[in-house]
Design a protein around this motif. Structure first.
Motif, mmCIF file in Angstrom:
data_model
loop_
_atom_site.group_PDB
_atom_site.id
_atom_site.type_symbol
_atom_site.label_atom_id
_atom_site.label_comp_id
_atom_site.label_asym_id
_atom_site.label_seq_id
_atom_site.Cartn_x
_atom_site.Cartn_y
_atom_site.Cartn_z
ATOM 1 N N ASN A 126 0.854 -1.206 0.000
ATOM 2 C CA ASN A 126 0.000 0.000 0.000
ATOM 3 C C ASN A 126 0.883 1.247 0.000
ATOM 4 O OD1 ASN A 126 0.590 0.620 2.905
ATOM 5 N ND2 ASN A 126 -0.514 -1.309 3.195
ATOM 6 N N GLY A 127 0.259 2.391 -0.052
ATOM 7 C CA GLY A 127 1.022 3.647 -0.140
ATOM 8 C C GLY A 127 1.788 3.947 1.140
ATOM 9 N N THR A 128 1.268 3.498 2.268
ATOM 10 C CA THR A 128 1.944 3.700 3.549
ATOM 11 C C THR A 128 3.208 2.845 3.612
ATOM 12 O OG1 THR A 128 -0.219 4.091 4.537
ATOM 13 C CG2 THR A 128 1.598 3.630 6.054
ATOM 14 N N LEU B 106 5.872 4.477 1.608
ATOM 15 C CA LEU B 106 6.561 5.536 2.354
ATOM 16 C C LEU B 106 7.524 4.944 3.379
ATOM 17 C CD1 LEU B 106 3.498 7.887 2.835
ATOM 18 C CD2 LEU B 106 5.702 8.651 1.901
ATOM 19 N N THR C 196 -1.446 16.818 4.974
ATOM 20 C CA THR C 196 -1.320 15.531 4.316
ATOM 21 C C THR C 196 -1.992 14.479 5.168
ATOM 22 O OG1 THR C 196 0.228 13.930 3.339
ATOM 23 C CG2 THR C 196 0.907 14.950 5.410
ATOM 24 N N PHE C 197 -2.113 13.284 4.610
ATOM 25 C CA PHE C 197 -2.611 12.156 5.376
ATOM 26 C C PHE C 197 -1.519 11.756 6.374
ATOM 27 C CE2 PHE C 197 -3.521 7.445 5.501
ATOM 28 C CZ PHE C 197 -4.633 7.576 6.318
ATOM 29 N N ALA D 289 -0.168 9.196 7.272
ATOM 30 C CA ALA D 289 0.815 8.183 6.843
ATOM 31 C C ALA D 289 2.149 8.802 6.430
ATOM 32 C CB ALA D 289 0.246 7.364 5.693
ATOM 33 N N THR D 290 2.116 10.005 5.850
ATOM 34 C CA THR D 290 3.358 10.637 5.392
ATOM 35 C C THR D 290 4.319 10.820 6.567
ATOM 36 O OG1 THR D 290 1.956 11.912 3.877
ATOM 37 C CG2 THR D 290 4.268 12.551 4.017
ATOM 38 N N VAL E 125 4.767 16.666 -0.369
ATOM 39 C CA VAL E 125 3.543 15.959 -0.769
ATOM 40 C C VAL E 125 2.897 16.773 -1.882
ATOM 41 C CG1 VAL E 125 1.266 15.160 0.000
ATOM 42 C CG2 VAL E 125 3.218 15.091 1.584
ATOM 43 N N ASP F 50 5.971 12.284 -1.752
ATOM 44 C CA ASP F 50 4.734 11.539 -1.554
ATOM 45 C C ASP F 50 3.829 11.908 -2.734
ATOM 46 O OD1 ASP F 50 2.238 10.541 -0.911
ATOM 47 O OD2 ASP F 50 2.433 10.970 1.228
ATOM 48 N N ALA G 246 1.141 10.247 -3.684
ATOM 49 C CA ALA G 246 -0.126 9.505 -3.568
ATOM 50 C C ALA G 246 -1.257 10.174 -4.362
ATOM 51 C CB ALA G 246 -0.526 9.360 -2.104
ATOM 52 N N HIS G 247 -1.192 11.499 -4.489
ATOM 53 C CA HIS G 247 -2.238 12.221 -5.231
ATOM 54 C C HIS G 247 -1.845 12.469 -6.682
ATOM 55 C CE1 HIS G 247 -3.810 14.358 -1.306
ATOM 56 N NE2 HIS G 247 -3.672 13.059 -1.168
ATOM 57 N N SER H 104 0.123 5.611 -4.159
ATOM 58 C CA SER H 104 -0.887 4.769 -3.514
ATOM 59 C C SER H 104 -1.938 4.380 -4.547
ATOM 60 C CB SER H 104 -1.560 5.531 -2.377
ATOM 61 O OG SER H 104 -2.771 4.896 -1.998
ATOM 62 N N HIS I 48 -4.960 3.026 -3.481
ATOM 63 C CA HIS I 48 -6.215 2.894 -2.744
ATOM 64 C C HIS I 48 -7.362 3.299 -3.691
ATOM 65 C CE1 HIS I 48 -9.435 4.187 -0.039
ATOM 66 N NE2 HIS I 48 -8.930 3.321 0.813
ATOM 67 N N GLY J 222 -2.667 -0.960 -2.504
ATOM 68 C CA GLY J 222 -1.432 -1.091 -3.267
ATOM 69 C C GLY J 222 -0.635 0.185 -3.241
ATOM 70 N N TYR K 298 -6.698 18.188 4.741
ATOM 71 C CA TYR K 298 -6.629 17.232 5.826
ATOM 72 C C TYR K 298 -6.658 17.985 7.143
ATOM 73 C CZ TYR K 298 -5.029 13.792 2.412
ATOM 74 O OH TYR K 298 -4.943 12.948 1.337
HETATM 75 C C1 LIG Z 1 -3.542 7.753 0.470
HETATM 76 C C2 LIG Z 1 -2.345 8.460 0.948
HETATM 77 C C3 LIG Z 1 -1.280 7.787 1.572
HETATM 78 C C4 LIG Z 1 -1.357 6.354 2.009
HETATM 79 O O1 LIG Z 1 -1.670 5.442 1.028
HETATM 80 P P1 LIG Z 1 -2.380 4.053 1.414
HETATM 81 O O2 LIG Z 1 -2.323 3.291 0.135
HETATM 82 O O3 LIG Z 1 -3.759 4.364 1.864
HETATM 83 O O4 LIG Z 1 -1.561 3.420 2.484
HETATM 84 C C5 LIG Z 1 -0.142 8.515 1.883
HETATM 85 N N1 LIG Z 1 -0.055 9.823 1.620
HETATM 86 C C6 LIG Z 1 -1.059 10.504 1.052
HETATM 87 C C7 LIG Z 1 -0.881 11.955 0.767
HETATM 88 C C8 LIG Z 1 -2.246 9.844 0.712
HETATM 89 O O5 LIG Z 1 -3.254 10.540 0.166
#
Ligand SMILES: *Cc1c(COP(=O)(O)O)cnc(C)c1O
Length: 386
Positions: free
Chosen positions: A57-59, A62, A83-84, A86-87, A129, A155, A157-158, A179, A181, A191, A327
């Protein structure tokens, strides 16, 4: 009333996706088969990177990146609070310290000037990000990183499919994470991916994904015992992804440009409809960037409105719009507060947080749904204009 509910984001799965997943289920490999490398190669090719590593996954992407960057206890890593979680969590996973730089109130992305102000002897890396899909000011960030010997982990993810000065996100920093998701621009269910041009980082990422184990003879530290031999050389995790998901990733990637084009079409309509509405600020785009438009964030100009975000948000939800807020500044979360982060460290980010609403945007939206979103937002905001 009973108006149709429109969510803020949604995946687009078609017959082709279902077919490849079904085929993979019937194949010899459910996990770590031929689809993994095929997806990685196609993804690396798409973003113009030398190497790509697909991961759970995206986490995890990272986490693998902060690991491969050698981030360790006591190191500081600069990132954004918008940001989410997870970053920043990926820094904590390595027992290191996330340091929050403030944002640029125009782009909502990390402000290079604030990065500079937060650099200390302990700073090891920057995690910009690309918020909403709009690339950060990478030239400035690269210059800061080069001067201070810092690693850049983007990051993304977006931002899958976004470009910065004609360069694809995924080909700029030392590593970029993605990511997949379902709400993101393409999906594998769960993923993620890390891209890099460095063979050294690539090898570390591969090992980290599978327990720190290598089966590569030329890398062995000890002498091989025989054909069954493999070595755990580092402490990694099981962050693998299945072949079933990788197969889905391949077909989704094949449609990404179509998804992006549709996102941009909807955004153009939103921008045209909202740009002259009193009390609304549309997302400003830097020149020479091409956003992937993962989300569309409207900023409320509270000075021109008679209510705060909370009330307006609720009014939009009451109209069956799946609005959201991206966020909550990361360090507002109780866990971060328990680590000693205090409110007030990034005033621009905190001010932005009071004013933003994410409205529905996903490629499968029908024109009639786009019209509905526009209509419901306009009628709501009009109610609150001074
Ligand atoms: C979605 C997201 C993540 C994490 O990705 P996952 O696949 O949900 O683990 C990390 N950083 C940002 C900015 C995200 O939007």
């Amino acid at each position: 009333m009973n108006e149709e509910f429109i969510p803020y984001g949604s995946q687009w799965i078609d017959e082709q996706d279902i077919e490849v997943v079904t085929e993979t289920l019937k194949s010899d490999y459910l996990t770590t088969g031929p689809k993994i490398k095929e997806f990685e190669d196609k993804f690396a090719d798409y973003v113009d990177a030398k190497y790509a590593v697909v991961i759970a996954n995206g986490t995890a992407a990272l986490h693998a990146a902060t690991y491969a960057a050698g981030i360790k206890e006591g190191d500081e890593v600069i990132t954004t609070p918008i940001t989410f979680a997870a970053t920043a969590n990926s820094v904590l996973y390595q027992d290191a310290i996330p340091v929050f730089a403030d944002i640029d109130p125009k782009t909502y992305n990390i402000d290079p000037e604030s990065i500079k102000e937060n650099i200390t002897d302990k700073t090891k890396a920057i995690i910009p990000v690309h918020y909403t899909g709009q690339p950060c000011e990478m030239d400035k960030i690269k210059e800061i990183a080069a001067k201070n010997d810092l690693i850049i982990i983007e990051d993304g993810a977006h931002a899958v499919g976004a470009t910065y000065k004609e360069q694809k996100i995924g080909s700029i920093g030392d590593m970029t994470t993605f990511s997949f998701h379902p709400v993101k621009n393409m999906t594998t269910g769960e993923g993620g991916m890390i891209t890099t041009d460095s063979k050294e980082l690539y090898d570390k990422l591969l090992k980290f994904r599978t327990h720190g184990i290598t089966k590569n003879h030329s890398d062995y530290i000890n002498k091989s015992h025989g054909p069954w031999y493999h070595e755990q050389q580092e402490l990694g995790y099981n962050y693998r992804i299945t072949d079933i998901q990788a197969a889905l990733g391949i077909t989704q990637l094949g449609k990404l440009d179509i998804f992006l084009a549709r996102r941009r079409e909807i955004v153009n309509r939103y921008n045209n409809e909202f740009k002259d509405i009193e009390g609304l600020i549309i997302p400003e785009q830097l020149e020479k960037t091409n956003s992937a438009w993962h989300i569309y964030v409207l900023q409320l100009e509270l000075e021109k409105l008679t209510a705060y975000r909370k009330e307006i948000f609720k009014a939009l939800r009451d109209k069956n719009l799946g609005v959201n807020v991206h966020y909550i500044p990361v360090y507002f979360h109780p866990y971060y507060q328990s680590l000693g982060y205090e409110k007030g460290i990034c005033p621009k980010a905190e001010k932005l947080y009071e004013r933003i609403i994410t409205i529905p945007l996903y490629p499968k939206m029908a024109d009639q749904q786009v019209d509905e979103v526009i209509k419901r937002i306009k009628s709501t905001i009009t109610n609150y204009q001074k």
